[in-house]
Design an enzyme around this catalytic site. Structure first.
Site, mmCIF file in Angstrom:
data_model
loop_
_atom_site.group_PDB
_atom_site.id
_atom_site.type_symbol
_atom_site.label_atom_id
_atom_site.label_comp_id
_atom_site.label_asym_id
_atom_site.label_seq_id
_atom_site.Cartn_x
_atom_site.Cartn_y
_atom_site.Cartn_z
ATOM 1 C CG HIS A 159 21.187 47.980 -23.375
ATOM 2 N ND1 HIS A 159 21.935 47.839 -22.226
ATOM 3 C CD2 HIS A 159 20.982 49.321 -23.522
ATOM 4 C CE1 HIS A 159 22.160 49.034 -21.696
ATOM 5 N NE2 HIS A 159 21.596 49.947 -22.471
ATOM 6 C CG ASP A 195 25.329 54.043 -23.500
ATOM 7 O OD1 ASP A 195 24.793 54.607 -24.478
ATOM 8 O OD2 ASP A 195 24.704 53.791 -22.443
ATOM 9 C CG HIS A 197 22.293 52.923 -19.695
ATOM 10 N ND1 HIS A 197 22.124 53.998 -20.544
ATOM 11 C CD2 HIS A 197 21.449 53.108 -18.657
ATOM 12 C CE1 HIS A 197 21.188 54.801 -20.043
ATOM 13 N NE2 HIS A 197 20.758 54.294 -18.899
ATOM 14 C CG ASP A 284 23.740 57.264 -22.315
ATOM 15 O OD1 ASP A 284 24.965 57.088 -22.421
ATOM 16 O OD2 ASP A 284 22.903 56.341 -22.471
HETATM 17 C C1 SS9 Z 1 14.490 55.306 -17.665
HETATM 18 C C2 SS9 Z 1 14.747 53.832 -17.572
HETATM 19 C C3 SS9 Z 1 15.890 53.397 -18.410
HETATM 20 C C4 SS9 Z 1 16.371 52.045 -20.401
HETATM 21 C C5 SS9 Z 1 17.557 52.831 -20.752
HETATM 22 C C6 SS9 Z 1 18.253 52.298 -21.953
HETATM 23 C C7 SS9 Z 1 19.387 53.135 -22.403
HETATM 24 C C8 SS9 Z 1 20.043 52.642 -23.622
HETATM 25 N N1 SS9 Z 1 13.229 55.686 -17.100
HETATM 26 N N2 SS9 Z 1 15.439 52.613 -19.476
HETATM 27 S S1 SS9 Z 1 21.560 53.415 -24.056
HETATM 28 ZN ZN ZN Z 2 22.803 54.306 -22.450
#
Ligand code: SS9
Ligand code: ZN
Length: 343
Positions: A159, A195, A197, A284
């Protein structure tokens, strides 16, 4: 499979992040790496070694110097003003505000960070630079002839953009390795980000680059963090037109649909014929992940590793997310084991 690990990861231990309306304990915590370490050890995947130190130069090829200076010094400034609590931003320079670089530590946190989930703590810089060194050391194993290598790192990186952190990420480990590989070899790089995200940081760093292909499978940004990037129509710009491929999928996407998207991403990588594949390895996507909405099960990770091996390229795996702490070890080890068995 060579595995590079540094226990300085544990120097980064945030206490809280802002969830939906409340401060909650950080999901991105040191235990994650310990579970992965235990699992790769008991799976007997290969030697586990510490990193070499690469210094600031490879970081500067990806991140701006003012940004790196900020990350290195923010904690001291914050601690002197506020005290020994996690440094989190609470004000942002959204469009319409002045674009000059602010001076106050409170303003600079919002200037460089895009969420309220990514605390800077006393050991954040030390852990993040150790993670970058681990990733570069794993890359060196590949340069020396290894078919695969694994950077067992945290904090994660995908990110983080050139001068932006968030999503638990500060330095973009995968991008730093990709750029270092290009600098050393002038060959092409394909990044496969599995991932849950979208890897907004990696995408933005290489968006106008024709020599780095970025492919990402992730939760649809219409529903999911990081929300503001990761749509299918983002295909790259300038010399990089066509070398950015996003595969957003809705919450609850069936596992078979996920593997169909993986197949499409893999075909794009095969067409690109890169000198190396760098996998942003987040697990994840697991059905038990506490902050994610995909449905992969532990055995599916073996299949993922096997498919990556069939790309037939030297492959650098870099750990990203995965928050079902007890299961991330076995899920990561399954990817690597599937790769090794089929490579
Ligand atoms: C969860 C909100 C998500 C960021 C997630 C980042 C994942 C990185 N309450 N917040 S792999
Ligand atoms: Zn992630």
């Amino acid at each position: 499979m060579d595995i590079i690990f540094d226990e300085r990861h544990s120097r980064h231990a945030g206490r809280v992040e802002l969830g939906a309306g409340e401060l909650v304990p950080c999901f991105e915590k040191p235990e994650r790496a310990e579970f992965v370490l235990a699992a790769v050890r008991s799976a007997g995947l290969g030697a586990i070694e510490p990193p070499e130190a690469y210094g600031p130069e490879p970081l500067k090829r990806v991140h701006s110097e003012p940004y790196l200076d900020f990350l290195r010094t923010a904690w001291q400034e914050w601690k002197a003003l506020v005290g020994d609590v996690d440094a989190l931003p609470s004000t942002w320079p959204v469009p319409g505000f002045s674009d000059r670089v602010p001076t106050s530590i409170f303003a600079r946190l919002g200037y460089y960070c895009f969420d309220v989930a990514t605390p800077i703590t006393e050991g954040t810089w030390e852990a993040a630079t150790a993670a970058a060194d681990c990733t570069l050391t794993a890359l060196a194993k590949i340069r020396a002839g290894a078919r695969g290598a694994f950077a067992l790192v945290r904090p994660p990186g995908h990110h983080a953009a050139r001068d932006l952190y968030g999503g638990y990420c500060y330095l973009n480990n995968a991008a730093i390795a990709a750029q270092h590989f290009v600098d050393e070899t002038r060959e092409r790089v394909a990044i496969l980000d599995v991932d849950y995200h979208h890897g907004n940081g990696t995408q933005s760093i290489f968006y106008d680059r024709g020599d780095v292909l970025f492919t990402s499978l992730h939760g649809d940004p219409n529903q999911e963090f990081p929300f503001y990037l990761g749509h299918a129509e983002e295909r790259g710009a300038g010399a990089g037109k066509g070398t950015n491929r996003n595969f957003p999928m809705p919450w609850g996407t069936p596992v078979e649909t996920w593997f169909e998207a993986l197949e499409e991403a893999c075909r794009a990588i095969e067409d690109f014929a890169p000198g190396i594949v760098i996998v942003s390895l987040g697990v994840d996507t697991f059905k038990g992940d506490p902050i994610s909405q995909f449905l992969l099960e532990s055995d599916d990770y073996t299949r993922l590793g096997e498919r990556i091996a069939r790309l037939g390229r030297p492959t650098l795996f870099v750990l990203e997310g995965g928050y079902a702490v007890e299961e991330i070890g076995v899920n990561v080890a399954n990817v690597l084991g599937g790769f090794d068995a089929s490579a």
